[in-house]
Design an enzyme around this catalytic site. Sequence first.
Site, short mmCIF file in Angstrom:
data_model
loop_
_atom_site.label_atom_id
_atom_site.label_comp_id
_atom_site.label_asym_id
_atom_site.label_seq_id
_atom_site.Cartn_x
_atom_site.Cartn_y
_atom_site.Cartn_z
N LYS A 287 80.34 52.67 -30.34
CA LYS A 287 81.10 51.55 -30.90
C LYS A 287 81.51 51.84 -32.34
O LYS A 287 80.84 52.61 -33.02
CB LYS A 287 80.20 50.29 -30.91
CG LYS A 287 79.92 49.68 -29.56
CD LYS A 287 79.03 48.45 -29.70
CE LYS A 287 78.73 47.81 -28.36
NZ LYS A 287 79.91 47.22 -27.70
N ARG A 367 76.25 45.97 -17.17
CA ARG A 367 76.39 45.84 -15.71
C ARG A 367 75.56 46.88 -14.98
O ARG A 367 75.13 46.67 -13.85
CB ARG A 367 77.89 45.92 -15.34
CG ARG A 367 78.52 47.25 -15.60
CD ARG A 367 80.05 47.19 -15.67
NE ARG A 367 80.50 46.58 -16.92
CZ ARG A 367 81.78 46.36 -17.23
NH1 ARG A 367 82.73 46.70 -16.37
NH2 ARG A 367 82.10 45.81 -18.37
N1 BES Z 1 77.25 44.22 -25.35
C1 BES Z 1 78.62 44.47 -25.15
C2 BES Z 1 79.45 43.19 -25.04
C3 BES Z 1 79.51 42.31 -26.25
C4 BES Z 1 80.62 42.34 -27.07
C5 BES Z 1 78.51 41.41 -26.53
C6 BES Z 1 80.70 41.51 -28.16
C7 BES Z 1 78.59 40.60 -27.62
C8 BES Z 1 79.69 40.64 -28.43
C9 BES Z 1 78.83 45.25 -23.87
O1 BES Z 1 77.81 46.12 -23.53
C10 BES Z 1 80.05 46.06 -24.05
O2 BES Z 1 80.04 46.93 -24.89
N2 BES Z 1 81.09 45.78 -23.29
C11 BES Z 1 82.31 46.47 -23.37
C12 BES Z 1 82.75 46.79 -21.98
C13 BES Z 1 83.91 47.74 -21.91
C14 BES Z 1 83.49 49.12 -22.36
C15 BES Z 1 84.44 47.77 -20.51
C16 BES Z 1 83.31 45.59 -24.07
O3 BES Z 1 83.29 44.37 -23.85
O4 BES Z 1 84.09 46.10 -24.86
MN MN Z 2 78.00 48.02 -24.44
#
Ligand code: BES
Ligand code: MN
Length: 513
Positions: A287, A367
Amino acid sequence: MKTHLVFANLAGIETDLLIVAAADAQTAKGADAKPELVLLTSDATVKAAAATVLALGEFKAGANETLLIHTPAGLAAKRLLLVGVGKLAKATPHSIRAAVGTAIRFAKPRAIRAAAFALPNAAEFAAKSSARAAVEGAMLADYDPDTYRSDRKDLSVYDFTVVATADVDAAAVNLGYAEGVIVAESQNFARELVNEPGNKLTPTILGQRAAAIAAANGLKSEVYSTEKLHELKMGSFWAVSQGSEEPPALIVLTYEPEGYDPATYTGPVLGLVGKGITFDTGGISIKPSEKMELMKYDMGGSAAMLGAMAAIGRIKPKVKVISVVCSAENMPDGKAQKPGDVQTAMPFSADEPGKTIEVINTDAEGRMVLADGLTYARQLGCTHLIDAATLTGACVVALGPVSAGGFSNNDESYEKLIKALEISGEKIWRLPLGDEYLEQIKSDIADLKNTGGRWGGASTAAQFLQVFAGDTPWIHLDIAGMAWYEDTKPFIAKGPSGFGVRSILEWVRSYER
Ligand code: BES
Ligand code: MN
Ligand code: ZN
């Protein structure tokens, strides 16, 4: 905060702050409409004490609006605080929760250490739900995420009293009050977990905290790690955890109702599955650094489930409940999974082998841990599933920090959740599932891929989970935008919210028989 419930006249209550709710009872529309302010008490002394200031007209009893009156005439209280609940016709138990919370948040920084709240007497407010909402509102508002601050520890309102007049239904008030204390303690427990940084709350420590809360509340607990994941062939869960020095934790808490006998029990077995990523760096698909520190709250789903289980252990509904929490740290490392890797999820049975998953993005890890958690919950005999997860940024884009996303393959189960929201006061908005989303997550080289492309991200993530829920009635709650409040509200601190505890608890109770 210590809480009390008394049945007494308001005028004699000795406290630093007497809180009385007020509402706008206006019903007329158009030219005739003028605000009709009512104090939600029948106590003549309180009304008299407020009359002069109210006549000045500055206080309109809008939601969470406050008016402070010092040394109110005729009252033993040092101060009288009026708090608005807005339009009387639209008031709900949550209006009380918010109003009392607002009063406590008002009191805290002013070094007011004792407060009492007059339970509203108006017909619009049922005795039980009002008593519950009042004590919940106070305890939730008194909480600040200041565990690691040495300067703020003394700012608690130590003493909070709910005051009911002698003419109310005492049994209902007692019951509501007792439930409220349990629910608020459980939600604050969830908030404490969510507030913990990644270095203080590893999967192993989450397992210890879960075992402790289970022991304290009469639940069975089992906490497993790497070996068990391999034994159960949880290839999807393990894939996420393999890039961290911290071992994963598979946490199983079980609540059995009074008189439970496995040989004769025919009721539902509810499965509460939680995402417990104690820190989500994104893994190899790392990230951006901006706001990455907030990814300590990526275990908010598991905190909601553990909080709900704590409450279940004390409220003792007549239904069996199993909670499965999948906890890991998502890290980039020499051993971490990579984009393109193919993982094999846990098999449900000899007839239902584990699905293969092509990893497109290691940041779509929630997931992957939940896939195996859902399968395991089904294997343990759960007849109805609910999961909670901070799953997608897409859900936050869709609904903002207002509503969680709800998904379900079963309308009957989802109806129960909608009913639960009336009691919890939480907001969850249903979003779609469908075969079109399944198409988006089909892989060329494996059964599934772990991302569905740019569009409909909350739904493609939910659709991925549905594959693992199978035909079992299932609800998925995407709480990414709700587990952490970025802004202070008048009635609750910013930071960890404990979102989901109350709704999940009430959903569970709706299965009582
Ligand atoms: N933990 C994150 C989602 C999240 C985002 C939680 C903002 C709280 C605040 C999750 O694991 C994630 O990174 N999701 C990705 C999925 C994508 C790579 C398909 C996302 O939402 O960008
Ligand atoms: Mn994630
Ligand atoms: Zn995540």
